[in-house]
Design a protein around this motif. Structure first.
Motif, PDB file in Angstrom:
ATOM      1  N   GLY A  47     -11.069  49.297  38.201  1.00  0.00           N
ATOM      2  CA  GLY A  47      -9.883  48.458  38.228  1.00  0.00           C
ATOM      3  C   GLY A  47      -8.856  49.103  39.141  1.00  0.00           C
ATOM      4  N   GLY A  48      -7.957  48.300  39.686  1.00  0.00           N
ATOM      5  CA  GLY A  48      -6.936  48.881  40.542  1.00  0.00           C
ATOM      6  C   GLY A  48      -6.093  47.849  41.253  1.00  0.00           C
ATOM      7  N   LEU A  49      -5.228  48.354  42.103  1.00  0.00           N
ATOM      8  CA  LEU A  49      -4.220  47.554  42.785  1.00  0.00           C
ATOM      9  C   LEU A  49      -4.610  47.359  44.252  1.00  0.00           C
ATOM     10  CD1 LEU A  49      -1.411  46.256  42.309  1.00  0.00           C
ATOM     11  CD2 LEU A  49      -0.410  48.444  42.992  1.00  0.00           C
ATOM     12  N   VAL A  50      -4.746  46.101  44.666  1.00  0.00           N
ATOM     13  CA  VAL A  50      -5.116  45.743  46.036  1.00  0.00           C
ATOM     14  C   VAL A  50      -3.850  45.372  46.795  1.00  0.00           C
ATOM     15  CG1 VAL A  50      -6.450  44.159  47.484  1.00  0.00           C
ATOM     16  CG2 VAL A  50      -7.366  44.885  45.261  1.00  0.00           C
ATOM     17  N   ASP A  51      -3.593  46.083  47.886  1.00  0.00           N
ATOM     18  CA  ASP A  51      -2.444  45.817  48.756  1.00  0.00           C
ATOM     19  C   ASP A  51      -1.122  45.775  47.988  1.00  0.00           C
ATOM     20  OD1 ASP A  51      -4.199  45.770  50.856  1.00  0.00           O
ATOM     21  OD2 ASP A  51      -3.863  43.686  51.414  1.00  0.00           O
ATOM     22  N   GLY A  52      -1.018  46.601  46.958  1.00  0.00           N
ATOM     23  CA  GLY A  52       0.220  46.704  46.193  1.00  0.00           C
ATOM     24  C   GLY A  52       0.601  45.437  45.454  1.00  0.00           C
ATOM     25  N   TRP A  91      -9.968  37.622  35.640  1.00  0.00           N
ATOM     26  CA  TRP A  91     -10.557  38.802  36.279  1.00  0.00           C
ATOM     27  C   TRP A  91      -9.537  39.550  37.141  1.00  0.00           C
ATOM     28  CZ3 TRP A  91     -10.642  38.955  41.584  1.00  0.00           C
ATOM     29  CH2 TRP A  91     -10.554  37.729  42.257  1.00  0.00           C
ATOM     30  N   ALA A  92      -8.385  38.926  37.406  1.00  0.00           N
ATOM     31  CA  ALA A  92      -7.331  39.583  38.195  1.00  0.00           C
ATOM     32  C   ALA A  92      -6.003  38.910  37.885  1.00  0.00           C
ATOM     33  CB  ALA A  92      -7.635  39.504  39.687  1.00  0.00           C
ATOM     34  N   THR A  93      -4.938  39.610  38.202  1.00  0.00           N
ATOM     35  CA  THR A  93      -3.589  39.080  38.059  1.00  0.00           C
ATOM     36  C   THR A  93      -2.773  39.655  39.214  1.00  0.00           C
ATOM     37  OG1 THR A  93      -1.719  38.782  36.536  1.00  0.00           O
ATOM     38  CG2 THR A  93      -2.854  40.904  36.466  1.00  0.00           C
ATOM     39  N   THR A  94      -1.511  39.290  39.282  1.00  0.00           N
ATOM     40  CA  THR A  94      -0.656  39.822  40.339  1.00  0.00           C
ATOM     41  C   THR A  94       0.635  40.338  39.734  1.00  0.00           C
ATOM     42  OG1 THR A  94       0.620  37.824  40.814  1.00  0.00           O
ATOM     43  CG2 THR A  94      -1.547  38.034  41.900  1.00  0.00           C
ATOM     44  N   ASP A  95       1.366  41.086  40.532  1.00  0.00           N
ATOM     45  CA  ASP A  95       2.643  41.575  40.016  1.00  0.00           C
ATOM     46  C   ASP A  95       3.701  40.477  39.992  1.00  0.00           C
ATOM     47  OD1 ASP A  95       3.232  41.416  42.714  1.00  0.00           O
ATOM     48  OD2 ASP A  95       3.852  43.499  42.926  1.00  0.00           O
ATOM     49  N   ASN A  96       3.379  39.287  40.524  1.00  0.00           N
ATOM     50  CA  ASN A  96       4.296  38.143  40.462  1.00  0.00           C
ATOM     51  C   ASN A  96       3.979  37.205  39.309  1.00  0.00           C
ATOM     52  OD1 ASN A  96       5.620  39.011  42.744  1.00  0.00           O
ATOM     53  ND2 ASN A  96       4.642  37.551  44.115  1.00  0.00           N
ATOM     54  N   GLY A  97       2.888  37.455  38.591  1.00  0.00           N
ATOM     55  CA  GLY A  97       2.545  36.629  37.442  1.00  0.00           C
ATOM     56  C   GLY A  97       1.527  35.538  37.696  1.00  0.00           C
ATOM     57  N   GLU A  98       0.838  35.589  38.825  1.00  0.00           N
ATOM     58  CA  GLU A  98      -0.263  34.659  39.038  1.00  0.00           C
ATOM     59  C   GLU A  98      -1.505  35.240  38.354  1.00  0.00           C
ATOM     60  OE1 GLU A  98       2.600  34.260  42.396  1.00  0.00           O
ATOM     61  OE2 GLU A  98       1.359  35.970  41.871  1.00  0.00           O
ATOM     62  N   TYR A  99      -2.428  34.353  37.979  1.00  0.00           N
ATOM     63  CA  TYR A  99      -3.667  34.787  37.331  1.00  0.00           C
ATOM     64  C   TYR A  99      -4.861  34.199  38.053  1.00  0.00           C
ATOM     65  CZ  TYR A  99      -0.786  36.621  33.630  1.00  0.00           C
ATOM     66  OH  TYR A  99       0.150  37.351  32.946  1.00  0.00           O
ATOM     67  N   LEU A 100      -5.901  35.019  38.192  1.00  0.00           N
ATOM     68  CA  LEU A 100      -7.145  34.598  38.825  1.00  0.00           C
ATOM     69  C   LEU A 100      -8.228  34.601  37.758  1.00  0.00           C
ATOM     70  CD1 LEU A 100      -5.336  36.352  40.955  1.00  0.00           C
ATOM     71  CD2 LEU A 100      -7.267  35.875  42.438  1.00  0.00           C
ATOM     72  N   TYR A 101      -8.951  33.493  37.676  1.00  0.00           N
ATOM     73  CA  TYR A 101      -9.928  33.268  36.609  1.00  0.00           C
ATOM     74  C   TYR A 101     -11.280  32.867  37.181  1.00  0.00           C
ATOM     75  CZ  TYR A 101      -5.746  32.353  33.650  1.00  0.00           C
ATOM     76  OH  TYR A 101      -4.550  32.423  32.983  1.00  0.00           O
ATOM     77  N   TRP A 102     -12.279  32.931  36.286  1.00  0.00           N
ATOM     78  CA  TRP A 102     -13.533  32.214  36.494  1.00  0.00           C
ATOM     79  C   TRP A 102     -13.475  30.982  35.609  1.00  0.00           C
ATOM     80  CZ3 TRP A 102     -14.671  37.530  35.107  1.00  0.00           C
ATOM     81  CH2 TRP A 102     -15.099  38.310  36.173  1.00  0.00           C
ATOM     82  N   LEU A 103     -14.000  29.890  36.102  1.00  0.00           N
ATOM     83  CA  LEU A 103     -14.202  28.710  35.291  1.00  0.00           C
ATOM     84  C   LEU A 103     -15.578  28.853  34.657  1.00  0.00           C
ATOM     85  CD1 LEU A 103     -13.437  25.876  34.317  1.00  0.00           C
ATOM     86  CD2 LEU A 103     -14.441  24.992  36.457  1.00  0.00           C
ATOM     87  N   VAL A 104     -15.617  28.903  33.341  1.00  0.00           N
ATOM     88  CA  VAL A 104     -16.861  29.120  32.602  1.00  0.00           C
ATOM     89  C   VAL A 104     -17.224  27.836  31.861  1.00  0.00           C
ATOM     90  CG1 VAL A 104     -17.979  30.493  30.789  1.00  0.00           C
ATOM     91  CG2 VAL A 104     -16.280  31.558  32.301  1.00  0.00           C
ATOM     92  N   ARG A 105     -18.447  27.371  32.121  1.00  0.00           N
ATOM     93  CA  ARG A 105     -18.953  26.179  31.443  1.00  0.00           C
ATOM     94  C   ARG A 105     -20.205  26.563  30.666  1.00  0.00           C
ATOM     95  NH1 ARG A 105     -17.570  23.290  36.704  1.00  0.00           N
ATOM     96  NH2 ARG A 105     -15.772  22.039  36.140  1.00  0.00           N
ATOM     97  N   PRO A 106     -20.478  25.892  29.567  1.00  0.00           N
ATOM     98  CA  PRO A 106     -21.670  26.216  28.781  1.00  0.00           C
ATOM     99  C   PRO A 106     -22.934  26.172  29.633  1.00  0.00           C
ATOM    100  CG  PRO A 106     -20.317  24.612  27.621  1.00  0.00           C
ATOM    101  CD  PRO A 106     -19.731  24.763  29.001  1.00  0.00           C
ATOM    102  N   GLY A 107     -23.750  27.211  29.528  1.00  0.00           N
ATOM    103  CA  GLY A 107     -25.023  27.258  30.221  1.00  0.00           C
ATOM    104  C   GLY A 107     -24.933  27.475  31.719  1.00  0.00           C
ATOM    105  N   ASP A 108     -23.731  27.777  32.231  1.00  0.00           N
ATOM    106  CA  ASP A 108     -23.605  27.972  33.677  1.00  0.00           C
ATOM    107  C   ASP A 108     -24.212  29.301  34.110  1.00  0.00           C
ATOM    108  OD1 ASP A 108     -21.739  29.920  32.940  1.00  0.00           O
ATOM    109  OD2 ASP A 108     -20.089  29.065  34.062  1.00  0.00           O
ATOM    110  N   ASP A 109     -24.364  29.441  35.411  1.00  0.00           N
ATOM    111  CA  ASP A 109     -24.848  30.689  36.003  1.00  0.00           C
ATOM    112  C   ASP A 109     -23.620  31.533  36.328  1.00  0.00           C
ATOM    113  OD1 ASP A 109     -25.882  32.761  37.520  1.00  0.00           O
ATOM    114  OD2 ASP A 109     -26.668  31.469  39.106  1.00  0.00           O
TER     115      ASP A 109
END
Length: 186
Positions: A48-53, A103-121
């Motif tokens: 885990g870590g900080l990308v480009d501050g 799976w990620a967030t930002t210091d401004n409060g944005e969030y990055l997600y995966w969309l997970v559906r039943p039985g997906d790959d």
């Protein structure tokens, strides 16, 4: 190492390998789903870590709990559940069994997600970005490593992420180093 992770290392300096890798079985049991292979390889290589501050890459069970993917995902589940009682749910989540995993967030409060559906790959999950207000969404049909490579190389530009991201010179600061600074052991 997958080709996109190899390409990402051309843009984002790779730190020394983490001393410990996450317990992936425990993480997947906690999240009740498999995690994408490229994400596991990314975290095994970088931690885990900080990308480009700006962008906080989360890691399951990270000792620096700001970067703990399991903790952040649980918090976002609760926050989104409360928000969607009063706001519109994203169209992708209209199916009651679809959900998001952060799976990620930002210091401004944005969030990055995966969309997970039943039985997906897990290896073909969509990346979704939510702005700090919780109202605006972007969708990218690509893996985490492909997304990060495309953003850092300038191939794609998010309207939600900070307009100064990415920086001209890319930087990755491991959460373990940030943790050591906080503890005064660095």
């Amino acid at each position: 190492m997958n080709p996109e992770l190899n390409r990402l290392t051309e843009f984002l300096p790779r730190p020394t390998a983490p001393e410990q890798t996450p317990d992936w079985e425990a993480a997947e049991a906690t999240l009740q789903t498999g995690l994408p292979t490229d994400y596991k390889e990314l975290v095994n290589a970088y931690g885990g870590g900080l990308v480009d501050g700006y962008l906080l890459l989360l890691e399951p069970g990270c000792p620096n709990d700001v970067y703990d993917q399991l903790k952040t995902s649980a918090e976002r589940d609760e926050a989104n559940g409360s928000l969607w009682m009063y706001e519109d749910t994203p169209a992708e989540l209209e199916n009651d069994s679809a959900r998001l995993i952060c799976w990620a967030t930002t210091d401004n409060g944005e969030y990055l997600y995966w969309l997970v559906r039943p039985g997906d790959d897990p290896d073909s999950r969509t990346v979704m970005i939510n702005d700090e207000s919780g109202e605006d969404w972007e969708r990218y049909d690509m893996t985490v490593t492909r997304f990060l490579t495309a953003v850092l190389s300038g191939e794609i530009h998010s309207e939600i992420l900070w307009d100064k991201f990415p920086l001209p010179q890319h930087d990755f600061r491991p959460a373990r180093d940030i943790w050591n600074v906080c503890l005064g052991t660095e």
